[in-house]
Design an enzyme around this catalytic site. Sequence first.
Site, PDB file in Angstrom:
ATOM      1  N   LYS A  30       0.869  -1.147  -0.135  1.00 53.92           N
ATOM      2  CA  LYS A  30      -0.159   0.042  -0.093  1.00 53.92           C
ATOM      3  C   LYS A  30       0.865   1.234  -0.100  1.00 53.92           C
ATOM      4  CE  LYS A  30      -4.086  -2.273   2.228  1.00 53.92           C
ATOM      5  NZ  LYS A  30      -3.381  -3.424   2.340  1.00 53.92           N
TER       6      LYS A  30
ATOM      7  N   GLU B 285      -9.631   1.114  -5.052  1.00 52.39           N
ATOM      8  CA  GLU B 285     -10.601   1.520  -3.964  1.00 52.39           C
ATOM      9  C   GLU B 285     -10.070   2.951  -3.560  1.00 52.39           C
ATOM     10  OE1 GLU B 285     -11.068  -1.536  -0.939  1.00 52.39           O
ATOM     11  OE2 GLU B 285     -10.586  -3.056  -2.400  1.00 52.39           O
TER      12      GLU B 285
ATOM     13  N   GLU C 236      -5.965   2.090  -2.309  1.00 50.06           N
ATOM     14  CA  GLU C 236      -5.310   1.032  -2.914  1.00 50.06           C
ATOM     15  C   GLU C 236      -6.022   0.332  -3.923  1.00 50.06           C
ATOM     16  OE1 GLU C 236      -5.344  -2.603  -0.410  1.00 50.06           O
ATOM     17  OE2 GLU C 236      -7.032  -1.953   0.495  1.00 50.06           O
TER      18      GLU C 236
ATOM     19  N   ASN D  78      -6.615  -3.425  -5.326  1.00 55.64           N
ATOM     20  CA  ASN D  78      -6.463  -4.798  -5.148  1.00 55.64           C
ATOM     21  C   ASN D  78      -6.175  -5.439  -6.232  1.00 55.64           C
ATOM     22  OD1 ASN D  78      -6.701  -5.207  -2.250  1.00 55.64           O
ATOM     23  ND2 ASN D  78      -8.738  -4.446  -2.502  1.00 55.64           N
TER      24      ASN D  78
ATOM     25  N   GLU E  12     -16.781  -9.367  -3.993  1.00 56.89           N
ATOM     26  CA  GLU E  12     -18.022  -8.880  -4.441  1.00 56.89           C
ATOM     27  C   GLU E  12     -18.308  -8.627  -6.005  1.00 56.89           C
ATOM     28  OE1 GLU E  12     -15.282  -5.691  -2.770  1.00 56.89           O
ATOM     29  OE2 GLU E  12     -15.703  -7.645  -2.414  1.00 56.89           O
TER      30      GLU E  12
ATOM     31  N   ARG F  42     -23.051 -11.453   2.241  1.00 49.67           N
ATOM     32  CA  ARG F  42     -22.176 -12.568   2.533  1.00 49.67           C
ATOM     33  C   ARG F  42     -22.810 -13.232   3.897  1.00 49.67           C
ATOM     34  NH1 ARG F  42     -16.069  -9.886   2.161  1.00 49.67           N
ATOM     35  NH2 ARG F  42     -16.374  -8.432   0.346  1.00 49.67           N
TER      36      ARG F  42
ATOM     37  N   ARG G 260     -58.077 -28.648  36.484  1.00 47.85           N
ATOM     38  CA  ARG G 260     -56.955 -28.673  37.333  1.00 47.85           C
ATOM     39  C   ARG G 260     -56.939 -29.547  38.366  1.00 47.85           C
ATOM     40  NH1 ARG G 260     -54.492 -27.326  41.526  1.00 47.85           N
ATOM     41  NH2 ARG G 260     -56.566 -27.294  42.829  1.00 47.85           N
ATOM     42  N   ASP G 261     -57.858 -29.635  39.265  1.00 48.02           N
ATOM     43  CA  ASP G 261     -57.622 -30.473  40.455  1.00 48.02           C
ATOM     44  C   ASP G 261     -58.079 -31.736  40.123  1.00 48.02           C
ATOM     45  OD1 ASP G 261     -56.989 -30.742  43.133  1.00 48.02           O
ATOM     46  OD2 ASP G 261     -58.822 -30.111  44.004  1.00 48.02           O
TER      47      ASP G 261
ATOM     48  N   HIS H 284     -57.303 -33.715  37.268  1.00 47.16           N
ATOM     49  CA  HIS H 284     -56.107 -34.242  36.703  1.00 47.16           C
ATOM     50  C   HIS H 284     -54.779 -34.314  37.705  1.00 47.16           C
ATOM     51  CE1 HIS H 284     -53.660 -31.084  35.232  1.00 47.16           C
ATOM     52  NE2 HIS H 284     -54.799 -30.569  35.038  1.00 47.16           N
ATOM     53  N   GLN H 285     -54.907 -33.624  38.418  1.00 44.59           N
ATOM     54  CA  GLN H 285     -53.698 -33.041  39.583  1.00 44.59           C
ATOM     55  C   GLN H 285     -54.114 -34.197  40.463  1.00 44.59           C
ATOM     56  OE1 GLN H 285     -53.196 -29.285  41.654  1.00 44.59           O
ATOM     57  NE2 GLN H 285     -52.788 -30.324  43.459  1.00 44.59           N
TER      58      GLN H 285
ATOM     59  N   ARG I 168     -52.422 -19.471  46.411  1.00 46.71           N
ATOM     60  CA  ARG I 168     -51.994 -19.855  48.006  1.00 46.71           C
ATOM     61  C   ARG I 168     -51.871 -18.391  48.801  1.00 46.71           C
ATOM     62  NH1 ARG I 168     -47.939 -23.759  44.993  1.00 46.71           N
ATOM     63  NH2 ARG I 168     -49.435 -25.490  44.591  1.00 46.71           N
TER      64      ARG I 168
ATOM     65  N   ASP J 106     -54.901 -20.272  52.442  1.00 43.99           N
ATOM     66  CA  ASP J 106     -53.574 -19.934  53.023  1.00 43.99           C
ATOM     67  C   ASP J 106     -53.391 -21.367  53.606  1.00 43.99           C
ATOM     68  OD1 ASP J 106     -50.931 -18.942  53.979  1.00 43.99           O
ATOM     69  OD2 ASP J 106     -51.950 -19.697  56.090  1.00 43.99           O
TER      70      ASP J 106
ATOM     71  N   LYS K 111     -62.697 -25.095  51.518  1.00 51.09           N
ATOM     72  CA  LYS K 111     -61.786 -26.088  50.678  1.00 51.09           C
ATOM     73  C   LYS K 111     -61.577 -27.278  51.500  1.00 51.09           C
ATOM     74  CE  LYS K 111     -57.239 -26.103  48.668  1.00 51.09           C
ATOM     75  NZ  LYS K 111     -57.569 -26.838  47.465  1.00 51.09           N
TER      76      LYS K 111
ATOM     77  N   HIS L  95     -65.875 -27.031  48.320  1.00 51.31           N
ATOM     78  CA  HIS L  95     -65.037 -28.182  47.431  1.00 51.31           C
ATOM     79  C   HIS L  95     -64.490 -29.296  48.329  1.00 51.31           C
ATOM     80  CE1 HIS L  95     -61.183 -29.123  45.308  1.00 51.31           C
ATOM     81  NE2 HIS L  95     -60.760 -29.379  46.218  1.00 51.31           N
TER      82      HIS L  95
ATOM     83  N   HIS M 227     -62.953 -33.601  48.225  1.00 50.35           N
ATOM     84  CA  HIS M 227     -62.498 -34.735  47.482  1.00 50.35           C
ATOM     85  C   HIS M 227     -63.185 -36.036  47.754  1.00 50.35           C
ATOM     86  CE1 HIS M 227     -58.729 -32.834  45.571  1.00 50.35           C
ATOM     87  NE2 HIS M 227     -58.991 -31.795  46.497  1.00 50.35           N
TER      88      HIS M 227
ATOM     89  N   THR N 259     -51.215 -27.961  50.241  1.00 46.37           N
ATOM     90  CA  THR N 259     -50.005 -27.171  49.717  1.00 46.37           C
ATOM     91  C   THR N 259     -49.910 -25.888  50.241  1.00 46.37           C
ATOM     92  OG1 THR N 259     -50.374 -28.814  47.830  1.00 46.37           O
ATOM     93  CG2 THR N 259     -48.536 -27.237  47.482  1.00 46.37           C
TER      94      THR N 259
END
Length: 1226
Positions: free
Chosen positions: A190, A349, A362, A364, A370, A415, A620-621, A623-624, A693, A727, A790, A820, A822, A955
């Site tokens: 250069k 360039e 310079e 090249n 390119e 690129r 929820r409950d 299947h839990q 909770r 709670d 509950k 509620h 069980h 829980t």
Amino acid sequence: MIPTPPDSRLGTMLSLHPVHDIPRPLTPHTHQQIEAWASHLGVDQSTPGTPSSPGTPIHSIQGLRKKQAGTSGPLKKVLVANRGEIAIRVFRTAHELAMSTVAIYSFEDRMNAHRYKSDESYLVGKGLTPVAAYLAQDDIVRIALEHGVDMIHPGYGFLSENAEFAGKVEAAGIAFIGPRPETIDALGDKTKARTLAMKTGVPVVPGTPGPVENYEAGKAFIEEYGFPVIIKAAMGGGGRGMRVVRDQASFKESFERAVSEAKSAFGDGTVFIERFLEQPRHIEVQLLADGEGNCVHLFERDCSVQRRHQKVVEVAPAPHLDESVRQAILSDALKLAHAVKYRNAGTAEFLVDKQNRHYFIEINPRIQVEHTITEEITGIDIVAAQIQIAAGVTLEQLGLTQEHIHRRGFAIQCRITTEDAAAGFQPDTGKIEVYRSAGGNGVRLDASSGYAGAQITPHYDSLLVKCSVSGATYEVARRKMLRALVEFRIRGVKTNIPFLIRLLTHPVFESGKTWTTFIDDTPELFKLVQSQNRAQKLLAYLGDVAVNGSSIKGQMGEPGLKTEALVPQIRDKADSSKLVDTSVSCQTGWRNIIVNEGPEAFAKAIRNYKGCLIMDTTWRDAHQSLLATRMRTVDMANIAKETSWALQNAYSLECWGGATFDVAMRFLYEDPWDRLRTLRKLVPNIPLQALVRGANAVGYTSYPDNAIYEFSKKAVEAGLDIFRVFDSLNYFDNLKLGIDAAKKAGGVVEGTICYSGDVANPKKTKYTLDYYLDLTDKLVKEGIHVLGIKDMAGLLKPEAARLLIGAIRKAHPDLPIHVHSHDTAGIAAASMIAAAQAGADVVDVAIDDLSGLTSQPAMGAVVAALEQTGLGTGISHENIQALNSYWSQIRVLYKCFEANVRASDSGVFDHEMPGGQYTNLQFQASQLGLGTQWLEVKKKYIEANQLCGDIIKVTPSSKVVGDFAQFMVSNNLSKQDVIDRASQLDFPSSVVEFFQGYLGQPYGGFPEPLRSSIIRDKERIDARPGLSMKPLDFRKIKHELREKYGNHITDFDVQSYCMYPKVFEEFQGFVEKYGDLSVMPTRYFLSKPDIGEELSISIEQGKTLTIKLLAVGPLNTDKGTRECFFELNGETRAVVITDRNAAIEHVSREKATSDPGSVGSPMSGVVIDVRVKEGAEVKAGDPLCVLSAMKMESVVSSPVSGKVKRVLVNENDSIAQGDLVVEITH
């Protein structure tokens, strides 16, 4: 007039089918180029491609090329002294010119595509490093001579600017496709190029007159011109050996680094210094010159978009360049080329500053990466011109005189590299798993190893493919490039495509007014939008299941249903002879009152309803309690619209909160917030309810108050209507916080009392009727909308229900009551009917096939019974049965999670174990090796509860009792043993934290002295735990999570993290690896498809993946992996899966002895944290490590003071009870 590219002209000349393939009209100068080149090849053009006789087979293109290359001509075989994309680029043009091609390759490149695109290929630089092999000049020349090579093309990089190599090639009698050696020597340096420019009157950037030998020699220039300056390597380019210096303090270090880098990259540490221009444009001119001194330009390119002086995107011609500046640059470029008698292709360039002044940088002396975009705007094959010029053809013979060269439209090149822009453009390596390229009108690709299965190594440049597009205008070309980039699908290695897309859509790039430091000056370019890579991630998961089986904790065996569950039709509520249109959701329901009139009006309407409403716990409950909480969102969503019609008169659907929140992330790999949003969208009419909770929200510990308020707010935003706030100890201060948070969030507040004991049994003296009435009074004063009872264990007997509900109804006639229970003991249906008759407004039920045992009573039974009492629910029995037909199939689907509960258990009246915990604890016990001692676990549960002070158990307090019970069974401890040895035992973390007060204060207080013996010197909390906790900084947390996981992190994700930091992080890691699996049908989520089985997965609206498992490959014994082969939308794909079974090491662990310093594991589990190292001093009670087993964590403490002799475990080790963990010398 735009000249036809040489390659297409020759293609016309060599056409095999002149009758059927109509060639384009040839211009006069086109004929001249063909004739000139053909004369060198000795081609007879009189009868091109004519068969020798009728019926003679047409030759193949390859055969024709070989035939032409074998004719008597001086130039018939070309070797490319390079690799990858540029080698292939030259081969293609050489083949079009009827030449044979030779490739060279290093040992590391033996699988690279350029080797197979050539006619011949030979190993070069045997024994040398990967880069040095391509720099082995003498070996390259040797190969060329041995194999009859006539010409060598150096490509770009490597030896392309090495004058010594060019000289050796020509000395060997081989044509060098490039400038003369002396020209390379003059321009490659250069400093010499600058001197030449100044002599010819071309402006240059102020700089040192020659090379700068050392740091001291550069000081004079600095003193004259000041900062900023740029230090450049005299040899080479590509940004290496360049440093911008802006102040004196960093000058010396930058100089030394530039010299070192230049020496390493080019073998020459010579540098020079120039004045640094702020925000200049980088403009380069493509030159072509022949051996007779003729030179032309092919216009300019704008290469301003660079990163660390390496070009990223190039544009031709330069947009918004002043025409006078353009012409001056083109003129100066030609002036320089003439001055050095340039030959072949090169690039001059320049920099253009803000004042439109241009400066030469310079030349090249080689082809540029390119060059493709210049070819696109001029129609000229630059490589073909290079070869022909090297063969002695003149520009005039090629028709390439300046007046015949025109430009048309714009072209852009990107690129595409295997670099990760998000990680500082760090190169990525590995195997390309998927490669789907762009294409179409105006798109050109120049690639090398661009195919699935290609191995990207760390040895070479990270360029994968050059994408060049052309269009009539800059904007058309920009949009076309954007389209092309989006079309690419490259998986297995990271690429810079996300960065390129961000770049092309930036307003500055859109304007076409970029500068050389644009990327460095624009940090927002790195806010990348990453490709989701959904298909490949799904295949990775399917492959993992195919190789290793399901990894879902708790799964025993395969899902029972191997087909899609059939969705039933629903009857019209008003006219059962008609079917409703379930393609749309029902809009009529109790939620409309909440939305339109608010929670208070909703509560009043519920109280005024003449019958008894139901809440369905199926989502929820239920299947839990029965299926270990493993129900996935997709199986609820598939029946959601039908449910909106069938249960439109339901009080609510319980679908969220409780254990489902963390289990969704922990085991199902789903976002719990997505579940809520999905179900809300599908069921707009029925209120959605969550179990919350109190001060613990959906977690198992205490949180700062602002976390509870923010969580509640986000829950309402996501679609939640009713908060069942409880709670686990009925601790009122915790309840107050949860109630206030839900109320301020705008939700319906169902203040909830957890029921224990038996109010109808005078022998039960702790949790009496007065206790519950007093608690109800307090809740009403807090402004709750609904009272929840509950009964989490199923202890509420019919008589107790009448007594309790009757007393509350009498005390609070306007208060809606929701009950509620069980069905563990088998009496829940009777109790719910009794509660309804005593004044309850809502009772909980589950769809028949998910009811009974530890779940809720059967919906069909309770609804039918209430109909005959005058307390009708407004729910059709026929529609309940229709829904049940779906859930009966889902129960079979999830049979692999069924608990081993076969019948009712009236023993619940003794152990008081909550229904959800009953099945989970039974499973948990089996995982801890206590499955055969289930009866003993239940007995110890009673004792553990007594040790805790006979607490309310739900829980997370029930988890404390459950962990305590398993701890006692594992260590063969009686109740008295615990009392006697409490100060020495390592209790589970949940037990210790309970006695510290982290869950709140139990009714009646903590038992002493047991509490003090268990917590020892740990913190004692005697007020609401969250009261003294520092508020969380949500903005900071979000920023940190985005830094870690990306910008997809939302405020909802922040709340997930706040509740479960570690679970959330593991979930994010899983999603990063496997993507969103919530879209996958459950049967494939839990088990592998059969070979050849076709499955469809809809990943979003209008996008469905059709997948087929083709084969599972053999074990790679070196890596412990297998390849799984799939067909994805008709395209074969392979994923590499680690075979975890093959990688198992059978380790026989040492057992602890009776020596106090021999510390054994108190239970089976996984080591999640090791707190000490060998040689460390410890005191009695110091933590040594933390174990985890099925959510239960236990700290292993040192029983003695001393020095750690050995640590025998690491994080993630699975250990058994009694295994030696740490050995302490004492």
